[in-house]
Design an enzyme around this catalytic site. Structure first.
Site, short mmCIF file in Angstrom:
data_model
loop_
_atom_site.label_atom_id
_atom_site.label_comp_id
_atom_site.label_asym_id
_atom_site.label_seq_id
_atom_site.Cartn_x
_atom_site.Cartn_y
_atom_site.Cartn_z
N ARG A 62 -0.77 -9.08 13.28
CA ARG A 62 -1.35 -8.07 12.36
C ARG A 62 -2.19 -8.76 11.29
O ARG A 62 -3.24 -8.26 10.90
CB ARG A 62 -0.23 -7.25 11.72
CG ARG A 62 0.44 -6.29 12.70
CD ARG A 62 1.81 -5.83 12.24
NE ARG A 62 1.78 -5.03 11.03
CZ ARG A 62 2.85 -4.83 10.25
NH1 ARG A 62 4.02 -5.39 10.56
NH2 ARG A 62 2.75 -4.08 9.18
N ARG A 104 -10.22 0.57 8.50
CA ARG A 104 -9.75 -0.76 8.83
C ARG A 104 -10.75 -1.57 9.62
O ARG A 104 -10.51 -2.72 9.95
CB ARG A 104 -8.48 -0.63 9.68
CG ARG A 104 -7.22 -0.94 8.93
CD ARG A 104 -6.08 -0.57 9.86
NE ARG A 104 -4.97 -1.45 9.65
CZ ARG A 104 -3.82 -1.04 9.13
NH1 ARG A 104 -3.64 0.21 8.77
NH2 ARG A 104 -2.84 -1.89 8.99
N LYS A 121 0.83 -1.21 0.00
CA LYS A 121 0.00 0.00 0.00
C LYS A 121 0.87 1.26 0.00
O LYS A 121 0.64 2.18 -0.76
CB LYS A 121 -0.93 0.02 1.23
CG LYS A 121 -1.83 -1.21 1.34
CD LYS A 121 -2.79 -1.10 2.51
CE LYS A 121 -2.12 -1.12 3.88
NZ LYS A 121 -1.44 -2.40 4.20
N ARG A 158 11.84 -6.03 5.01
CA ARG A 158 11.58 -4.60 4.76
C ARG A 158 12.49 -3.69 5.59
O ARG A 158 12.74 -3.92 6.77
CB ARG A 158 10.13 -4.26 5.11
CG ARG A 158 9.88 -2.76 5.09
CD ARG A 158 8.44 -2.42 5.06
NE ARG A 158 7.73 -2.78 6.26
CZ ARG A 158 6.44 -2.49 6.46
NH1 ARG A 158 5.75 -1.87 5.53
NH2 ARG A 158 5.85 -2.84 7.57
N ARG A 177 11.03 -1.61 11.10
CA ARG A 177 9.93 -1.22 11.98
C ARG A 177 9.79 -2.20 13.13
O ARG A 177 9.99 -3.38 12.97
CB ARG A 177 8.62 -1.17 11.16
CG ARG A 177 8.31 0.21 10.67
CD ARG A 177 7.17 0.30 9.73
NE ARG A 177 5.97 -0.41 10.10
CZ ARG A 177 4.85 -0.36 9.38
NH1 ARG A 177 4.81 0.35 8.28
NH2 ARG A 177 3.78 -1.04 9.77
P1 AP5 Z 1 4.83 -1.65 1.85
O1 AP5 Z 1 4.53 -0.82 0.64
O2 AP5 Z 1 5.58 -1.03 2.96
O3 AP5 Z 1 3.49 -2.36 2.37
P2 AP5 Z 1 2.24 -1.78 3.16
O4 AP5 Z 1 1.03 -2.45 2.61
O5 AP5 Z 1 2.26 -0.27 3.16
O6 AP5 Z 1 2.57 -2.38 4.57
P3 AP5 Z 1 2.46 -1.79 6.05
O7 AP5 Z 1 3.19 -2.76 6.92
O8 AP5 Z 1 2.88 -0.35 6.12
O9 AP5 Z 1 0.93 -1.89 6.27
P4 AP5 Z 1 0.19 -1.88 7.59
O10 AP5 Z 1 -1.20 -1.68 7.08
O11 AP5 Z 1 0.37 -3.05 8.48
O12 AP5 Z 1 0.86 -0.69 8.40
P5 AP5 Z 1 0.37 0.74 8.83
O13 AP5 Z 1 1.53 1.61 8.91
O14 AP5 Z 1 -0.80 1.17 8.04
O15 AP5 Z 1 5.59 -2.97 1.32
C1 AP5 Z 1 6.03 -3.96 2.22
C2 AP5 Z 1 7.41 -4.49 1.79
O16 AP5 Z 1 7.27 -5.20 0.55
C3 AP5 Z 1 8.46 -3.41 1.51
O17 AP5 Z 1 9.70 -3.92 1.87
C4 AP5 Z 1 8.36 -3.17 -0.01
O18 AP5 Z 1 9.59 -2.71 -0.57
C5 AP5 Z 1 8.03 -4.57 -0.50
N1 AP5 Z 1 7.18 -4.61 -1.68
C6 AP5 Z 1 6.13 -3.80 -1.97
N2 AP5 Z 1 5.55 -4.18 -3.13
C7 AP5 Z 1 6.23 -5.27 -3.56
C8 AP5 Z 1 6.10 -6.14 -4.69
N3 AP5 Z 1 5.13 -5.96 -5.61
N4 AP5 Z 1 6.98 -7.18 -4.82
C9 AP5 Z 1 7.95 -7.38 -3.89
N5 AP5 Z 1 8.14 -6.59 -2.81
C10 AP5 Z 1 7.28 -5.55 -2.64
O19 AP5 Z 1 -0.18 0.42 10.31
C11 AP5 Z 1 0.69 0.12 11.38
C12 AP5 Z 1 -0.09 0.02 12.68
O20 AP5 Z 1 -0.72 1.31 12.96
C13 AP5 Z 1 -1.25 -0.98 12.69
O21 AP5 Z 1 -0.83 -2.29 12.99
C14 AP5 Z 1 -2.16 -0.38 13.79
O22 AP5 Z 1 -1.65 -0.66 15.06
C15 AP5 Z 1 -2.02 1.12 13.53
N6 AP5 Z 1 -3.02 1.61 12.57
C16 AP5 Z 1 -2.77 2.10 11.33
N7 AP5 Z 1 -3.94 2.44 10.71
C17 AP5 Z 1 -4.93 2.11 11.59
C18 AP5 Z 1 -6.36 2.19 11.53
N8 AP5 Z 1 -6.99 2.66 10.43
N9 AP5 Z 1 -7.05 1.75 12.59
C19 AP5 Z 1 -6.44 1.28 13.71
N10 AP5 Z 1 -5.09 1.17 13.83
C20 AP5 Z 1 -4.34 1.59 12.78
#
Ligand code: AP5
Length: 215
Positions: free
Chosen positions: A166, A83, A8, A122, A155
């Site tokens: 997660r 979410r 994402k 990552r 992270r």
């Molecule tokens: P990346 O692009 O970083 O993936 P992502 O989907 O953004 O993953 P996140 O871990 O950031 O998502 P998340 O939803 O768990 O975290 P968030 O920060 O929102 O890609 C991942 C890896 O793969 C990278 O190394 C990249 O280079 C690689 N990659 C990408 N595309 C690729 C491909 N096609 N092929 C190969 N490699 C690839 O949330 C974190 C925490 O915050 C949550 O757990 C929760 O506690 C809190 N939080 C956030 N939003 C909310 C909400 N709405 N409600 C409640 N709590 C929330």
């Protein structure tokens, strides 16, 4: 939308630039609060480090505040929000009172085993938030961000047992949202198990088509 590690943030960074959108990622906003050591950051940190969702009321306040910083014509890109069903319903209300609407919804789909592998490889830039993968998407200089040369970090929630939690939370609370948005006619599902460039091209094609249709 999509499970942790679906890409994402990676694709969001491209889309933001191409369509001149304001990034609205609660995950990034929360990590900034944690880094600042604010009361909100301290409250959120425990949830994040154990792979749980931060309570809806905290997230909704963050999103509402961020929406209010935008000019009326400024588009935005939600990443990792909504979410939960409660967040999706609340978002409808937040947009309605601001005379705004969603124009496209993307669901990135990826199997858990691929996610576990990707997230354990990552590295992220603490400054500009760009994500790298040491195998598939490495930085030009080992350990340094291509954009601002900051030292890349892992992270805290990218430990295998936290990733599993997660994923569990995603399947239980977030995956059902696909059904909520199915009837909106705005939902595009993308196979996230493809090279980054291929996904980027598919996303751009679908979004260009949608925006053209909207006029
Ligand atoms: P990346 O692009 O970083 O993936 P992502 O989907 O953004 O993953 P996140 O871990 O950031 O998502 P998340 O939803 O768990 O975290 P968030 O920060 O929102 O890609 C991942 C890896 O793969 C990278 O190394 C990249 O280079 C690689 N990659 C990408 N595309 C690729 C491909 N096609 N092929 C190969 N490699 C690839 O949330 C974190 C925490 O915050 C949550 O757990 C929760 O506690 C809190 N939080 C956030 N939003 C909310 C909400 N709405 N409600 C409640 N709590 C929330």
């Amino acid at each position: 939308m999509g499970p942790p590690g679906a890409g994402k943030g990676t694709q969001g960074a491209y889309l933001q630039e191409r369509y001149e959108l304001h990034p609205l990622s609660p995950g990034d906003l929360l990590r900034a609060e944690v880094a600042r050591g604010s009361a909100l950051g301290k409250e959120a940190q425990g949830y994040m480090n154990s792979g749980k969702l931060v309570p809806d009321d905290v997230i909704l306040k963050l999103v509402a505040n961020e929406l209010d910083t935008l000019g009326e014509d400024r588009g935005f890109l939600l990443d990792g929000f909504p979410r939960t069903l409660a967040q999706a319903k609340a978002l409808d209300g937040l947009l309605l009172v601001r005379n705004r609407a969603l124009r496209a919804i993307v669901l990135m789909q990826l199997d858990d085993e691929v996610i576990l592998q990707r997230l354990s490889q990552r590295l992220v830039c603490p400054k500009c938030k760009l994500s790298y993968n040491v195998v598939d998407n490495p930085p030009q200089v080992e350990g340094r961000c291509d954009q601002d040369q900051s030292e890349l970090i892992q992270r805290q929630d990218d430990q295998p047992e936290v990733i599993r939690k997660r994923l569990e939370v995603y399947h239980e609370s977030t995956a059902p949202l696909a059904e909520y948005y199915e009837s909106s006619g705005l939902l595009d599902k993308i196979n996230a198990d493809q090279p980054i460039q291929a996904i980027k091209e598919q996303l751009q094609k679908r979004l260009d088509e949608r925006l053209k249709k909207d006029g």
